[in-house]
Design a protein around this motif. Sequence first.
Motif, PDB file in Angstrom:
ATOM      1  N   ASN A 111       0.792  -1.226   0.000  1.00 49.13           N
ATOM      2  CA  ASN A 111       0.000   0.000   0.000  1.00 49.13           C
ATOM      3  C   ASN A 111       0.827   1.280   0.000  1.00 49.13           C
ATOM      4  O   ASN A 111       0.283   2.352   0.262  1.00 49.13           O
ATOM      5  N   SER A 112       2.133   1.172  -0.277  1.00 53.95           N
ATOM      6  CA  SER A 112       2.960   2.373  -0.121  1.00 53.95           C
ATOM      7  C   SER A 112       3.824   2.716  -1.321  1.00 53.95           C
ATOM      8  O   SER A 112       4.340   3.830  -1.406  1.00 53.95           O
ATOM      9  N   GLU A 113       4.002   1.787  -2.261  1.00 57.00           N
ATOM     10  CA  GLU A 113       4.929   2.076  -3.361  1.00 57.00           C
ATOM     11  C   GLU A 113       4.488   1.320  -4.617  1.00 57.00           C
ATOM     12  O   GLU A 113       3.408   1.556  -5.120  1.00 57.00           O
ATOM     13  N   GLY A 114       5.372   0.489  -5.161  1.00 53.70           N
ATOM     14  CA  GLY A 114       5.037  -0.294  -6.342  1.00 53.70           C
ATOM     15  C   GLY A 114       4.721   0.561  -7.547  1.00 53.70           C
ATOM     16  O   GLY A 114       5.399   1.554  -7.838  1.00 53.70           O
ATOM     17  N   GLU A 115       3.639   0.194  -8.224  1.00 55.60           N
ATOM     18  CA  GLU A 115       3.266   0.897  -9.458  1.00 55.60           C
ATOM     19  C   GLU A 115       2.693   2.284  -9.173  1.00 55.60           C
ATOM     20  O   GLU A 115       2.555   3.094 -10.086  1.00 55.60           O
ATOM     21  N   TYR A 116       2.350   2.559  -7.902  1.00 59.95           N
ATOM     22  CA  TYR A 116       1.767   3.848  -7.550  1.00 59.95           C
ATOM     23  C   TYR A 116       2.799   4.827  -6.993  1.00 59.95           C
ATOM     24  O   TYR A 116       2.450   5.746  -6.259  1.00 59.95           O
ATOM     25  N   SER A 117       4.047   4.616  -7.334  1.00 60.08           N
ATOM     26  CA  SER A 117       5.067   5.563  -6.896  1.00 60.08           C
ATOM     27  C   SER A 117       4.908   6.879  -7.663  1.00 60.08           C
ATOM     28  O   SER A 117       4.261   6.930  -8.719  1.00 60.08           O
ATOM     29  N   ILE A 140       6.789   8.902 -18.580  1.00 58.51           N
ATOM     30  CA  ILE A 140       7.521   7.827 -17.910  1.00 58.51           C
ATOM     31  C   ILE A 140       6.981   7.658 -16.499  1.00 58.51           C
ATOM     32  O   ILE A 140       6.912   8.618 -15.726  1.00 58.51           O
ATOM     33  N   GLN A 141       6.573   6.464 -16.168  1.00 56.99           N
ATOM     34  CA  GLN A 141       6.081   6.144 -14.827  1.00 56.99           C
ATOM     35  C   GLN A 141       6.914   4.990 -14.287  1.00 56.99           C
ATOM     36  O   GLN A 141       6.882   3.893 -14.829  1.00 56.99           O
ATOM     37  N   ASN A 142       7.660   5.234 -13.237  1.00 51.59           N
ATOM     38  CA  ASN A 142       8.528   4.203 -12.670  1.00 51.59           C
ATOM     39  C   ASN A 142       7.855   3.497 -11.502  1.00 51.59           C
ATOM     40  O   ASN A 142       7.362   4.141 -10.584  1.00 51.59           O
ATOM     41  N   ALA A 143       7.854   2.180 -11.546  1.00 51.53           N
ATOM     42  CA  ALA A 143       7.393   1.385 -10.414  1.00 51.53           C
ATOM     43  C   ALA A 143       8.570   1.175  -9.467  1.00 51.53           C
ATOM     44  O   ALA A 143       9.680   0.877  -9.913  1.00 51.53           O
ATOM     45  N   VAL A 144       8.320   1.328  -8.178  1.00 46.82           N
ATOM     46  CA  VAL A 144       9.391   1.204  -7.179  1.00 46.82           C
ATOM     47  C   VAL A 144       9.049   0.068  -6.224  1.00 46.82           C
ATOM     48  O   VAL A 144       8.009   0.090  -5.560  1.00 46.82           O
ATOM     49  N   PHE A 145       9.919  -0.931  -6.164  1.00 43.68           N
ATOM     50  CA  PHE A 145       9.735  -2.076  -5.281  1.00 43.68           C
ATOM     51  C   PHE A 145      10.958  -2.195  -4.375  1.00 43.68           C
ATOM     52  O   PHE A 145      12.045  -2.536  -4.842  1.00 43.68           O
ATOM     53  N   LEU A 176      -0.788  -2.069  -7.474  1.00 44.73           N
ATOM     54  CA  LEU A 176      -1.712  -2.045  -8.609  1.00 44.73           C
ATOM     55  C   LEU A 176      -2.474  -3.355  -8.735  1.00 44.73           C
ATOM     56  O   LEU A 176      -3.704  -3.354  -8.889  1.00 44.73           O
ATOM     57  N   PHE A 177      -1.769  -4.476  -8.665  1.00 41.54           N
ATOM     58  CA  PHE A 177      -2.439  -5.769  -8.823  1.00 41.54           C
ATOM     59  C   PHE A 177      -3.476  -5.982  -7.716  1.00 41.54           C
ATOM     60  O   PHE A 177      -4.567  -6.501  -7.951  1.00 41.54           O
ATOM     61  N   GLY A 178      -3.128  -5.582  -6.495  1.00 37.99           N
ATOM     62  CA  GLY A 178      -4.069  -5.721  -5.387  1.00 37.99           C
ATOM     63  C   GLY A 178      -5.303  -4.859  -5.576  1.00 37.99           C
ATOM     64  O   GLY A 178      -6.416  -5.266  -5.230  1.00 37.99           O
ATOM     65  N   ASP A 179      -5.110  -3.684  -6.128  1.00 38.63           N
ATOM     66  CA  ASP A 179      -6.226  -2.775  -6.379  1.00 38.63           C
ATOM     67  C   ASP A 179      -7.195  -3.394  -7.384  1.00 38.63           C
ATOM     68  O   ASP A 179      -8.419  -3.400  -7.190  1.00 38.63           O
ATOM     69  N   ILE A 180      -6.652  -3.944  -8.448  1.00 38.99           N
ATOM     70  CA  ILE A 180      -7.485  -4.562  -9.475  1.00 38.99           C
ATOM     71  C   ILE A 180      -8.206  -5.792  -8.928  1.00 38.99           C
ATOM     72  O   ILE A 180      -9.418  -5.966  -9.114  1.00 38.99           O
ATOM     73  N   LEU A 181      -7.483  -6.646  -8.236  1.00 38.70           N
ATOM     74  CA  LEU A 181      -8.067  -7.887  -7.739  1.00 38.70           C
ATOM     75  C   LEU A 181      -9.198  -7.646  -6.745  1.00 38.70           C
ATOM     76  O   LEU A 181     -10.184  -8.387  -6.710  1.00 38.70           O
ATOM     77  N   THR A 182      -9.060  -6.608  -5.926  1.00 33.76           N
ATOM     78  CA  THR A 182     -10.074  -6.392  -4.897  1.00 33.76           C
ATOM     79  C   THR A 182     -11.371  -5.832  -5.479  1.00 33.76           C
ATOM     80  O   THR A 182     -12.457  -6.126  -4.961  1.00 33.76           O
ATOM     81  N   ASP A 183     -11.300  -5.049  -6.544  1.00 38.91           N
ATOM     82  CA  ASP A 183     -12.535  -4.639  -7.206  1.00 38.91           C
ATOM     83  C   ASP A 183     -13.196  -5.841  -7.872  1.00 38.91           C
ATOM     84  O   ASP A 183     -14.427  -5.968  -7.878  1.00 38.91           O
ATOM     85  N   LEU A 184     -12.389  -6.729  -8.418  1.00 36.10           N
ATOM     86  CA  LEU A 184     -12.934  -7.951  -8.996  1.00 36.10           C
ATOM     87  C   LEU A 184     -13.549  -8.828  -7.904  1.00 36.10           C
ATOM     88  O   LEU A 184     -14.605  -9.443  -8.101  1.00 36.10           O
ATOM     89  N   GLY A 185     -12.906  -8.863  -6.735  1.00 32.95           N
ATOM     90  CA  GLY A 185     -13.468  -9.601  -5.608  1.00 32.95           C
ATOM     91  C   GLY A 185     -14.830  -9.073  -5.206  1.00 32.95           C
ATOM     92  O   GLY A 185     -15.755  -9.846  -4.914  1.00 32.95           O
ATOM     93  N   ALA A 186     -14.972  -7.743  -5.195  1.00 28.41           N
ATOM     94  CA  ALA A 186     -16.270  -7.150  -4.887  1.00 28.41           C
ATOM     95  C   ALA A 186     -17.301  -7.519  -5.937  1.00 28.41           C
ATOM     96  O   ALA A 186     -18.465  -7.791  -5.631  1.00 28.41           O
ATOM     97  N   ALA A 187     -16.869  -7.561  -7.195  1.00 22.91           N
ATOM     98  CA  ALA A 187     -17.795  -7.876  -8.285  1.00 22.91           C
ATOM     99  C   ALA A 187     -18.307  -9.304  -8.181  1.00 22.91           C
ATOM    100  O   ALA A 187     -19.504  -9.553  -8.384  1.00 22.91           O
ATOM    101  N   VAL A 188     -17.436 -10.263  -7.849  1.00 26.66           N
ATOM    102  CA  VAL A 188     -17.910 -11.648  -7.760  1.00 26.66           C
ATOM    103  C   VAL A 188     -18.776 -11.848  -6.512  1.00 26.66           C
ATOM    104  O   VAL A 188     -19.592 -12.773  -6.468  1.00 26.66           O
ATOM    105  N   MET A 189     -18.621 -10.982  -5.513  1.00 22.96           N
ATOM    106  CA  MET A 189     -19.551 -11.035  -4.381  1.00 22.96           C
ATOM    107  C   MET A 189     -20.951 -10.620  -4.811  1.00 22.96           C
ATOM    108  O   MET A 189     -21.944 -11.097  -4.269  1.00 22.96           O
ATOM    109  N   GLY A 190     -21.021  -9.693  -5.754  1.00 25.04           N
ATOM    110  CA  GLY A 190     -22.321  -9.257  -6.240  1.00 25.04           C
ATOM    111  C   GLY A 190     -22.555  -7.770  -6.142  1.00 25.04           C
ATOM    112  O   GLY A 190     -23.506  -7.249  -6.718  1.00 25.04           O
ATOM    113  N   SER A 191     -21.697  -7.048  -5.408  1.00 22.14           N
ATOM    114  CA  SER A 191     -21.874  -5.605  -5.284  1.00 22.14           C
ATOM    115  C   SER A 191     -20.655  -4.969  -4.639  1.00 22.14           C
ATOM    116  O   SER A 191     -20.184  -5.445  -3.604  1.00 22.14           O
TER     117      SER A 191
END
Length: 354
Positions: A132-138, A153-158, A240-255
Amino acid sequence: MQKLKLSVIPGDGIGQEVVPETLKVLDTLAEINGGVKFEYETHPWSCEYYLEHGVMMPKDGMARLHQTDAIYLGAVGNPKLVPDHVSLWGLLIKIRRECEQVINIRPAQYINGVNSPLANPNDFDFIVVRENSEGEYSEVGGRIHSGDDEIAIQNAVFTRKATERTIRYAFELAQRRSGQVTSATKSNGIVHSMPFWDQVFQEVGKDYPSIQTESNHIDALCAFFVSKPHQFDVIVASNLFGDILTDLGAAVMGSIGIAPAANININGKYPSMFEPVHGSAPDIIGRGIANPIGQLWTAKMMLDHLGLDELGSLLMKAIKETIGEGIKTRDLGGTSYTNEVIDHIITKLTAYSK
């Protein structure tokens, strides 16, 4: 009596309607417990506040948040009033960064009474641990030139520190659940950061020999969330991957209206923040139809974090029973208003205590 001070930020849109209603539920839980009392410090920080003051929060805002036990957030954003990058970076992301909330966790599970779009949801119950602090959202990068020669140019920082603490948090969580961790990667296409992520995942995994592990490429993992979500327990992912996956998780729950989230500070220096995944939904504000479940489930996560697990479990029981009995808002196919859902949950909680 244990007194817990909560910083309450209703924020924008339906947050201003739902948050005050859910505080009634927290007060009911405190009465049931008898040994805890919640003290609220409510802040009007929002896009409307920005229009009046030119900032999303005052200069001493962070210092005031630091003095509380947890931050309870409703929703942030109203692009008709303030651009999203201004509202988010001025409030939500500012709090995450300056309170060192380095881990984001978001659960998803099948709930009876919520119509999942999946034909066979099979009672899935998983949780995504997101860096929740860096990665693709640097913030590293920039733009140069113009016209046909313009370059962005967008640099990912790990960093090893952030990567390892996120992965280790996931393993520790899996020890309290069913003992399985799945890593989200894309090392076949992102040639530096993802092989590094995979390496750290393998190294940390050696400290937890009893935990079953696997790595899935993010594109395949998204497909598996739809085809076999019941096979997952704890998933650990980059920002970034966690952000995408969690919206998908909400979608498969139904809302997305029922999905919660927690931004966790793990060093104890600053408070953690709890927020529903849904947005501010300014199109339905004032109609009394906003779904309070995402905010309530968020409150459950906050209670667990504060060591009030029994109250958290009691709240989740009331939430599930209420939905199962058909008391739900229109986005879930029901006819109930926000306050009716809240009142039903309070009635159930009161009955449990008798």
